[in-house]
Design a protein around this motif. Structure first.
Motif, PDB file in Angstrom:
ATOM      1  N   ARG A 117     -32.456  41.616   8.773  1.00  0.00           N
ATOM      2  CA  ARG A 117     -31.008  41.232   8.109  1.00  0.00           C
ATOM      3  C   ARG A 117     -30.729  42.849   7.324  1.00  0.00           C
ATOM      4  O   ARG A 117     -31.407  43.370   6.936  1.00  0.00           O
ATOM      5  CB  ARG A 117     -31.410  40.427   7.048  1.00  0.00           C
ATOM      6  N   ARG A 153     -29.421  40.602  12.066  1.00  0.00           N
ATOM      7  CA  ARG A 153     -28.413  39.668  11.817  1.00  0.00           C
ATOM      8  C   ARG A 153     -27.885  40.448  10.314  1.00  0.00           C
ATOM      9  O   ARG A 153     -28.353  41.083   9.504  1.00  0.00           O
ATOM     10  CB  ARG A 153     -28.962  38.350  11.268  1.00  0.00           C
ATOM     11  N   THR A 154     -26.459  40.044  10.242  1.00  0.00           N
ATOM     12  CA  THR A 154     -25.608  40.368   8.831  1.00  0.00           C
ATOM     13  C   THR A 154     -24.401  39.189   8.858  1.00  0.00           C
ATOM     14  O   THR A 154     -24.413  38.477   9.517  1.00  0.00           O
ATOM     15  CB  THR A 154     -25.096  41.847   9.128  1.00  0.00           C
ATOM     16  N   SER A 155     -23.871  39.334   7.771  1.00  0.00           N
ATOM     17  CA  SER A 155     -22.826  38.429   7.453  1.00  0.00           C
ATOM     18  C   SER A 155     -21.695  39.241   6.647  1.00  0.00           C
ATOM     19  O   SER A 155     -22.085  40.176   5.769  1.00  0.00           O
ATOM     20  CB  SER A 155     -23.339  37.162   6.790  1.00  0.00           C
ATOM     21  N   SER A 167     -19.392  45.522  12.154  1.00  0.00           N
ATOM     22  CA  SER A 167     -20.245  44.701  13.074  1.00  0.00           C
ATOM     23  C   SER A 167     -19.663  44.542  14.503  1.00  0.00           C
ATOM     24  O   SER A 167     -20.682  44.755  15.511  1.00  0.00           O
ATOM     25  CB  SER A 167     -20.372  43.350  12.523  1.00  0.00           C
ATOM     26  N   TYR A 172     -22.376  43.287  17.364  1.00  0.00           N
ATOM     27  CA  TYR A 172     -22.724  41.995  17.093  1.00  0.00           C
ATOM     28  C   TYR A 172     -21.835  41.295  17.752  1.00  0.00           C
ATOM     29  O   TYR A 172     -20.689  41.175  17.822  1.00  0.00           O
ATOM     30  CB  TYR A 172     -22.609  41.927  15.449  1.00  0.00           C
ATOM     31  N   ASP A 175     -22.362  34.171  15.195  1.00  0.00           N
ATOM     32  CA  ASP A 175     -23.666  33.626  14.992  1.00  0.00           C
ATOM     33  C   ASP A 175     -23.319  32.301  13.873  1.00  0.00           C
ATOM     34  O   ASP A 175     -24.427  31.891  13.008  1.00  0.00           O
ATOM     35  CB  ASP A 175     -24.709  34.494  14.729  1.00  0.00           C
ATOM     36  N   GLU A 178     -20.888  29.893   7.256  1.00  0.00           N
ATOM     37  CA  GLU A 178     -21.136  29.241   6.018  1.00  0.00           C
ATOM     38  C   GLU A 178     -19.918  29.389   5.025  1.00  0.00           C
ATOM     39  O   GLU A 178     -19.037  30.025   5.154  1.00  0.00           O
ATOM     40  CB  GLU A 178     -22.494  29.895   5.385  1.00  0.00           C
ATOM     41  N   ARG A 191     -21.240  34.907  10.056  1.00  0.00           N
ATOM     42  CA  ARG A 191     -22.574  35.573  10.399  1.00  0.00           C
ATOM     43  C   ARG A 191     -22.618  36.097  11.783  1.00  0.00           C
ATOM     44  O   ARG A 191     -21.758  35.576  12.581  1.00  0.00           O
ATOM     45  CB  ARG A 191     -23.682  34.424  10.402  1.00  0.00           C
ATOM     46  N   SER A 192     -23.318  37.152  12.080  1.00  0.00           N
ATOM     47  CA  SER A 192     -23.245  37.941  13.158  1.00  0.00           C
ATOM     48  C   SER A 192     -24.903  38.286  13.647  1.00  0.00           C
ATOM     49  O   SER A 192     -25.283  38.238  12.616  1.00  0.00           O
ATOM     50  CB  SER A 192     -22.557  39.038  13.114  1.00  0.00           C
ATOM     51  N   ARG A 193     -24.840  38.436  14.905  1.00  0.00           N
ATOM     52  CA  ARG A 193     -26.248  38.796  15.169  1.00  0.00           C
ATOM     53  C   ARG A 193     -26.360  39.829  16.484  1.00  0.00           C
ATOM     54  O   ARG A 193     -25.363  39.836  17.287  1.00  0.00           O
ATOM     55  CB  ARG A 193     -26.910  37.464  16.087  1.00  0.00           C
TER      56      ARG A 193
END
Length: 224
Positions: A117, A153-155, A167, A172, A175, A178, A191-193
């Motif tokens: 992350r 992953r990041t957000s 991103s 990315y 994902d 939230e 969220r991103s992946r």
């Protein structure tokens, strides 16, 4: 009296010798002198007062006497808790030797899951120069090319356009979302992946030195 050998921090703390270099930046795990310099920069501002890019609104304390000390204490806590099954490495980002921000790379059970992350911030005086993209590429390259990560992953909050653009630039993919309370109001966290296959590699390759002795501490495969 015999002169004693000078202390060697790398012997007990291998992260002290880790460095990642990009065309403009140098990233090293936090050290106390660098953290003090970073705290000085943070006092000058990280984002506009009417914005809050962080899940934990730590920058709201910028006017309090303990604000700078809190930055050091947070980094010390992360450093003290690093172990193979759970780690968070806070890289100090330097441009021409000047500390300008922090880029975090973290993982839980990395040896099993192979996922990392990331999170970051830059002082306002250097924003808008593409440095956020460059430092993210740096740790993604470290994770994929050197640690053998299978995903990153990041957000970012929906209104944090700059972070979301970074991103997207790297490749990315969405994902999930939230919902959180931020400054007493609802906010959506996106969220991103990223995988090695979807990563939009830059024209340059990050230079990594001093990683070998860190692998055991980070739960990464030992290369021969």
């Amino acid at each position: 009296m015999f002169a004693s050998d000078p202390p060697d921090p790398v012997r007990y703390w291998p992260l002290a010798d880790l460095v990642v270099r990009t065309p403009r930046l140098e990233l090293r795990p936090d050290d106390d002198a660098g953290l003090a310099a970073l705290a000085d920069r943070a006092i000058d501002g990280v984002h506009p007062a009417d914005e809050m890019p962080f899940l934990e609104p730590w920058t709201d304390d910028a006017g309090n006497p303990g604000f700078a000390r809190g930055i050091l204490q947070y980094a010390w806590r992360c450093r003290a808790e690093i172990e193979p099954t759970r780690w968070s490495v806070n890289f100090l980002v330097r441009d021409a030797g000047r500390v300008i921000g922090m880029q975090t790379l973290a993982a839980t059970d990395f040896g099993i899951l192979g996922e990392v992350r990331s999170g970051s911030w830059l002082t306002r005086s250097v924003q808008g120069r593409g440095l956020g993209t460059e430092m993210r590429h740096a740790v993604v390259g470290l994770a994929f090319d050197h640690l053998g990560a299978r995903a990153a992953r990041t957000s970012a909050f929906a209104d944090n356009v700059a972070s979301r653009r970074v991103s997207e630039h790297l490749g990315y993919t969405p994902d999930g979302v939230e919902h959180h309370v931020r400054r007493g109001r609802p906010a959506m966290l996106m969220r991103s992946r990223l995988t090695p296959e979807t990563w939009q590699r830059p024209a340059w390759t990050a230079e990594v030195d001093g990683l070998g002795p860190c692998r055991e501490l980070l739960g990464a495969p030992i290369t021969r």
